[in-house]
Scaffold this active site. Sequence first.
Site, PDB file in Angstrom:
ATOM      1  N   ASN A 144      35.616  42.455  30.786  1.00  0.00           N
ATOM      2  CA  ASN A 144      35.984  41.461  31.799  1.00  0.00           C
ATOM      3  C   ASN A 144      35.818  40.065  31.215  1.00  0.00           C
ATOM      4  O   ASN A 144      34.908  39.792  30.424  1.00  0.00           O
ATOM      5  CB  ASN A 144      35.226  41.645  33.118  1.00  0.00           C
ATOM      6  CG  ASN A 144      33.725  41.771  33.003  1.00  0.00           C
ATOM      7  OD1 ASN A 144      33.206  42.195  31.985  1.00  0.00           O
ATOM      8  ND2 ASN A 144      33.024  41.393  34.053  1.00  0.00           N
ATOM      9  N   ILE A 145      36.727  39.202  31.608  1.00  0.00           N
ATOM     10  CA  ILE A 145      36.773  37.831  31.091  1.00  0.00           C
ATOM     11  C   ILE A 145      36.828  36.901  32.299  1.00  0.00           C
ATOM     12  O   ILE A 145      37.849  36.849  32.999  1.00  0.00           O
ATOM     13  CB  ILE A 145      38.006  37.625  30.188  1.00  0.00           C
ATOM     14  CG1 ILE A 145      38.007  38.663  29.043  1.00  0.00           C
ATOM     15  CG2 ILE A 145      38.025  36.200  29.639  1.00  0.00           C
ATOM     16  CD1 ILE A 145      39.301  38.704  28.242  1.00  0.00           C
ATOM     17  N   GLU A 201      39.432  46.709  32.756  1.00  0.00           N
ATOM     18  CA  GLU A 201      40.490  47.731  32.702  1.00  0.00           C
ATOM     19  C   GLU A 201      41.832  47.096  32.404  1.00  0.00           C
ATOM     20  O   GLU A 201      42.621  47.597  31.587  1.00  0.00           O
ATOM     21  CB  GLU A 201      40.593  48.465  34.045  1.00  0.00           C
ATOM     22  CG  GLU A 201      39.334  49.179  34.486  1.00  0.00           C
ATOM     23  CD  GLU A 201      38.411  48.312  35.333  1.00  0.00           C
ATOM     24  OE1 GLU A 201      38.207  47.116  34.992  1.00  0.00           O
ATOM     25  OE2 GLU A 201      37.868  48.821  36.323  1.00  0.00           O
TER      26      GLU A 201
HETATM   27  N1  THU Z   1      35.262  43.778  37.319  1.00  0.00           N
HETATM   28  C1  THU Z   1      35.900  44.510  36.356  1.00  0.00           C
HETATM   29  O1  THU Z   1      35.903  44.140  35.182  1.00  0.00           O
HETATM   30  N2  THU Z   1      36.519  45.652  36.741  1.00  0.00           N
HETATM   31  C2  THU Z   1      36.590  46.118  38.012  1.00  0.00           C
HETATM   32  O2  THU Z   1      37.275  47.089  38.279  1.00  0.00           O
HETATM   33  C3  THU Z   1      35.815  45.454  39.065  1.00  0.00           C
HETATM   34  C4  THU Z   1      35.228  44.147  38.720  1.00  0.00           C
HETATM   35  C5  THU Z   1      34.603  42.520  36.923  1.00  0.00           C
HETATM   36  C6  THU Z   1      35.272  41.276  37.423  1.00  0.00           C
HETATM   37  C7  THU Z   1      34.126  40.277  37.428  1.00  0.00           C
HETATM   38  O3  THU Z   1      34.030  39.695  36.153  1.00  0.00           O
HETATM   39  C8  THU Z   1      32.901  41.126  37.665  1.00  0.00           C
HETATM   40  O4  THU Z   1      33.290  42.473  37.423  1.00  0.00           O
HETATM   41  C9  THU Z   1      32.333  41.011  39.074  1.00  0.00           C
HETATM   42  O5  THU Z   1      33.325  41.216  40.016  1.00  0.00           O
END
Ligand code: THU
Length: 139
Positions: free
Chosen positions: A45-46, A58
């Site tokens: 996640n970024i 994802e």
């Molecule tokens: N996040 C993901 O990377 N994938 C998901 O399916 C749900 C949420 C991340 C986004 C954000 O950086 C952090 O988790 C908190 O929401």
Amino acid sequence: MQEEEKRKLIRAALEARERAYIPYSGYAVGAAVLMESGKMYTGCNIENASYGATNCAERTAIFKAVSEGERKCAAIAIAGGRAGSVLTDYAHPCGICRQVMREFGEKDMPVLVAKSEDDYREYTLDGLLPCGFGGENLV
Ligand code: THU
């Protein structure tokens, strides 16, 4: 899918998680997608100071694959939780990521939601996104 392949995908998701850019939430997610070509792509996640510009792990992994010319996802592994090494949570994919999986994966695509290589839940995409909307609805 063989057990060893699943473990490899989960391992890659856990490694990608270490590269999460998470100055705002402190919630680190990693993903690894196996394409039908046999190639694997990883993502984290970024986050962004303008929160809505954040990209989930994802989608980072899938978009990396698609931007390299890939089109068909065979399986995906996801690992997420508060920053730190021990995952206490199964990080199920958000709705937007489920929809992106739907674009590039078949209904029976395995989705592995992992705490570790030995502790994961396995779903199908259709199980996570029943009656999903896809390109076939537009013809
Ligand atoms: N996040 C993901 O990377 N994938 C998901 O399916 C749900 C949420 C991340 C986004 C954000 O950086 C952090 O988790 C908190 O929401």
